[in-house]
Design an enzyme around this catalytic site. Structure first.
Site, short mmCIF file in Angstrom:
data_model
loop_
_atom_site.label_atom_id
_atom_site.label_comp_id
_atom_site.label_asym_id
_atom_site.label_seq_id
_atom_site.Cartn_x
_atom_site.Cartn_y
_atom_site.Cartn_z
N HIS A 154 -33.86 29.01 -17.82
CA HIS A 154 -32.77 28.75 -18.84
C HIS A 154 -31.67 28.02 -18.08
O HIS A 154 -31.21 28.81 -17.06
CB HIS A 154 -32.24 30.45 -19.00
CG HIS A 154 -31.11 30.33 -19.99
ND1 HIS A 154 -30.98 31.16 -21.36
CD2 HIS A 154 -30.03 29.61 -19.95
CE1 HIS A 154 -30.10 30.86 -21.74
NE2 HIS A 154 -29.21 30.09 -21.09
N HIS B 216 -28.56 25.01 -18.31
CA HIS B 216 -27.81 23.97 -19.14
C HIS B 216 -27.32 22.84 -18.06
O HIS B 216 -26.82 22.82 -17.13
CB HIS B 216 -26.49 24.83 -19.36
CG HIS B 216 -26.63 25.84 -20.24
ND1 HIS B 216 -26.39 26.05 -21.84
CD2 HIS B 216 -26.69 26.97 -20.06
CE1 HIS B 216 -26.58 26.94 -22.28
NE2 HIS B 216 -26.76 27.67 -21.33
N LEU B 217 -27.65 21.66 -18.47
CA LEU B 217 -27.72 20.41 -17.66
C LEU B 217 -26.67 19.74 -18.30
O LEU B 217 -26.01 18.71 -17.47
CB LEU B 217 -28.92 19.49 -17.71
CG LEU B 217 -29.95 20.38 -16.73
CD1 LEU B 217 -31.16 19.22 -16.83
CD2 LEU B 217 -29.33 20.31 -15.32
N ARG B 218 -26.11 19.86 -19.57
CA ARG B 218 -25.14 19.03 -20.05
C ARG B 218 -25.56 17.56 -20.48
O ARG B 218 -26.89 17.37 -20.39
CB ARG B 218 -23.84 19.01 -19.48
CG ARG B 218 -23.37 20.17 -18.91
CD ARG B 218 -23.19 21.22 -20.25
NE ARG B 218 -22.53 22.73 -19.74
CZ ARG B 218 -22.45 23.74 -20.46
NH1 ARG B 218 -23.22 23.84 -21.24
NH2 ARG B 218 -21.78 24.85 -19.99
N LYS C 2 -34.53 27.36 -29.19
CA LYS C 2 -33.47 28.55 -28.78
C LYS C 2 -32.67 28.86 -30.12
O LYS C 2 -32.17 27.95 -30.99
CB LYS C 2 -32.49 27.74 -27.96
CG LYS C 2 -31.27 28.58 -27.66
CD LYS C 2 -31.70 29.74 -26.45
CE LYS C 2 -30.40 30.56 -26.30
NZ LYS C 2 -29.56 30.03 -25.39
N HIS D 17 -30.44 34.05 -27.79
CA HIS D 17 -29.31 34.62 -27.22
C HIS D 17 -29.04 35.84 -27.88
O HIS D 17 -28.47 36.00 -29.33
CB HIS D 17 -28.07 33.53 -27.49
CG HIS D 17 -26.74 33.85 -26.95
ND1 HIS D 17 -26.30 33.40 -25.74
CD2 HIS D 17 -26.07 34.88 -27.29
CE1 HIS D 17 -25.25 34.00 -25.64
NE2 HIS D 17 -24.83 34.88 -26.31
N HIS E 29 -31.10 35.83 -20.55
CA HIS E 29 -29.98 36.32 -19.91
C HIS E 29 -29.80 37.97 -20.15
O HIS E 29 -28.56 38.07 -20.71
CB HIS E 29 -28.76 35.59 -19.98
CG HIS E 29 -28.50 34.94 -21.56
ND1 HIS E 29 -28.28 35.54 -22.62
CD2 HIS E 29 -28.16 33.71 -21.57
CE1 HIS E 29 -27.77 34.84 -23.55
NE2 HIS E 29 -27.87 33.69 -22.77
N LEU F 213 -21.17 34.33 -20.94
CA LEU F 213 -21.51 35.36 -22.13
C LEU F 213 -22.84 35.38 -21.99
O LEU F 213 -23.76 34.35 -21.82
CB LEU F 213 -21.29 34.60 -23.29
CG LEU F 213 -19.81 34.88 -23.86
CD1 LEU F 213 -19.41 34.09 -24.78
CD2 LEU F 213 -19.45 36.33 -23.98
N ASP G 17 -29.27 30.17 -16.24
CA ASP G 17 -28.08 30.19 -17.05
C ASP G 17 -26.83 29.41 -16.52
O ASP G 17 -25.88 29.74 -16.85
CB ASP G 17 -27.59 31.47 -17.86
CG ASP G 17 -26.71 31.29 -19.07
OD1 ASP G 17 -26.87 30.19 -19.45
OD2 ASP G 17 -26.01 32.31 -19.63
N ALA H 134 -16.85 29.86 -21.32
CA ALA H 134 -17.89 30.89 -20.44
C ALA H 134 -18.84 30.09 -19.91
O ALA H 134 -19.22 29.23 -20.58
CB ALA H 134 -18.43 31.66 -21.80
O1 DOR Z 1 -21.70 31.82 -20.29
C1 DOR Z 1 -22.37 30.91 -21.19
N1 DOR Z 1 -22.35 29.74 -21.09
N2 DOR Z 1 -23.21 31.67 -21.95
C2 DOR Z 1 -23.67 30.87 -22.84
O2 DOR Z 1 -24.68 31.52 -23.65
C3 DOR Z 1 -23.81 29.58 -23.24
C4 DOR Z 1 -23.12 28.93 -21.82
C5 DOR Z 1 -22.64 27.43 -21.59
O3 DOR Z 1 -23.52 26.45 -22.64
O4 DOR Z 1 -21.78 27.20 -21.18
ZN ZN Z 2 -27.26 29.80 -21.61
#
Ligand code: DOR
Ligand code: ZN
Length: 350
Positions: free
Chosen positions: A18, A20-22, A104, A141, A179, A224, A252, A268
């Site tokens: 899990h 996030h690479l943006r 997702k 999620h 998560h 989150l 995450d 978050a």
């Molecule tokens: O804390 C978080 N950040 N929870 C998520 O579900 C998304 C993530 C984000 O993309 O920044």
């Molecule tokens: Zn996430």
């Protein structure tokens, strides 16, 4: 041998289930931080606009590979962002062609860039049925978005109100509860059906809600689902070190720039990619469970996703405190690296 005696540990190269690479400048800056230690990662699709179709996932995958430094190897495992308009045929084509490994599901409004997510779960039933037929996992999620539900209860309520009904209607669907942050979720997964698993983040094994709120508000610990009370953190550690095949690492790691986090309505997300493996080794060592680290980071995840574990290995060596940057700079601004609140002694060597 007692764990206390261990000063070196070799494991199969870990994967991050899990991440996030943006995109753009942020992708460029954060990708090497994951590729340095992880062979593969499940890539979250919550870009703006989200990665909804097979074609979008394929294009995003190409951008990730183009951003990868030439001396690194890394395999992004793409996901599709579920909307109420998602087309089962497109999902099947993405899965059978290998473009996407999972879908997702974000409840609309649950978290960062989730506005295009799902409100009426009955509307995604044809997609879920198709996914069950073809063996494609659903990453969830797991938080309700009802503003009347206390934020600390949203995961537990989601299990009862959303997840259990989905599971009842679709016993064959492979579901990853992403998560997990509560003992309720750990118990749900432990008691569940064989097709149910959960990822656990690095930071939820280390912080509880006091870290966010006691002695001043700490935006860098806000994510989150939000970290819960200590008893829940302990339950997560017990699940992670148990060796139970249904629990595996999903960091995450979710970079946001400091200006985006340090404001009256901060984003978050916690950025753990640079020091995750050292953090985890400390957690497992403290629990006298270092020999179980490999199952959590390198074996249980591929098993659930039907992939072979990595052949390559990494070695963790205990020594002087590990140095890592407080922040990394990106073309979008500085991003603060997770501070576990204690020194790290486990160095990752190839
Ligand atoms: O804390 C978080 N950040 N929870 C998520 O579900 C998304 C993530 C984000 O993309 O920044
Ligand atoms: Zn996430």
């Amino acid at each position: 041998m007692k764990d206390a005696a261990l000063t070196s540990l070799t494991l199969r190269r870990p994967d991050d289930w899990h991440l996030h690479l943006r995109d753009g400048a942020m992708l460029q800056a954060v990708l090497p931080e994951s590729a340095r230690h992880f062979a593969r990662a499940i890539i979250m699709p919550n870009l703006v606009p989200p990665v909804v179709t097979a074609a979008q996932a394929s294009a995003y995958r190409d951008r990730i590979m183009a951003a990868l430094p030439s001396d690194m190897t890394f395999e992004p495992l793409m996901t599709l962002y579920m909307t109420e308009e998602t087309d089962p045929d497109d999902v099947e084509a993405a899965f059978t062609s290998g473009i996407a490994r999972a879908v997702k599901l974000y409840p609309a409004g649950a978290t960062t860039n989730s506005a295009s997510g799902v409100t009426d779960f009955d509307r995604i039933r044809p997609v879920l049925d198709r996914m069950a037929d073809i063996g494609m996992p659903l990453c969830v999620h797991g938080e309700v978005t009802d503003s009347r539900i206390d934020i600390f209860d949203r995961e537990a309520v989601f299990i009862d109100k959303v997840l259990k009904p989905i599971r009842k209607k679709n016993p064959d669907l492979k579901i990853v509860m992403e998560h997990v942050t509560t003992e309720d979720a750990v118990d749900y997964v432990r008691d569940a059906h064989k097709n149910t698993a959960a990822t656990i983040t690095t930071h939820h094994l280390i912080i509880n809600r006091n870290n966010i709120l006691a002695g001043g508000i700490k935006p860098h610990y806000y994510c989150l689902p939000v970290a819960k009370r200590e008893a829940h953190r302990v339950a997560l550690v017990q699940a992670a070190i148990s060796g139970d095949k249904r629990f595996f690492l999903g960091t995450d790691s979710a970079p946001h720039t400091d200006p985006a986090k340090l404001q009256p309505c901060g984003c978050a997300g916690i950025f753990t990619a640079p020091n995750t493996m050292s953090c985890l080794a400390e957690v497992f060592e403290a629990a006298e469970a270092l020999p179980k680290l490999e199952a959590f980071t390198s074996l249980n995840g591929p098993r659930f996703y039907g992939l072979p574990p990595n052949e390559a290995t990494i070695t963790l060596k205990k020594g002087d405190p590990v140095t890592y940057p407080e922040q990394i700079s990106t073309g979008d601004g500085p991003v603060t690296v997770f501070d576990p609140g204690f020194p790290l002694h486990w160095h990752v060597t190839p």
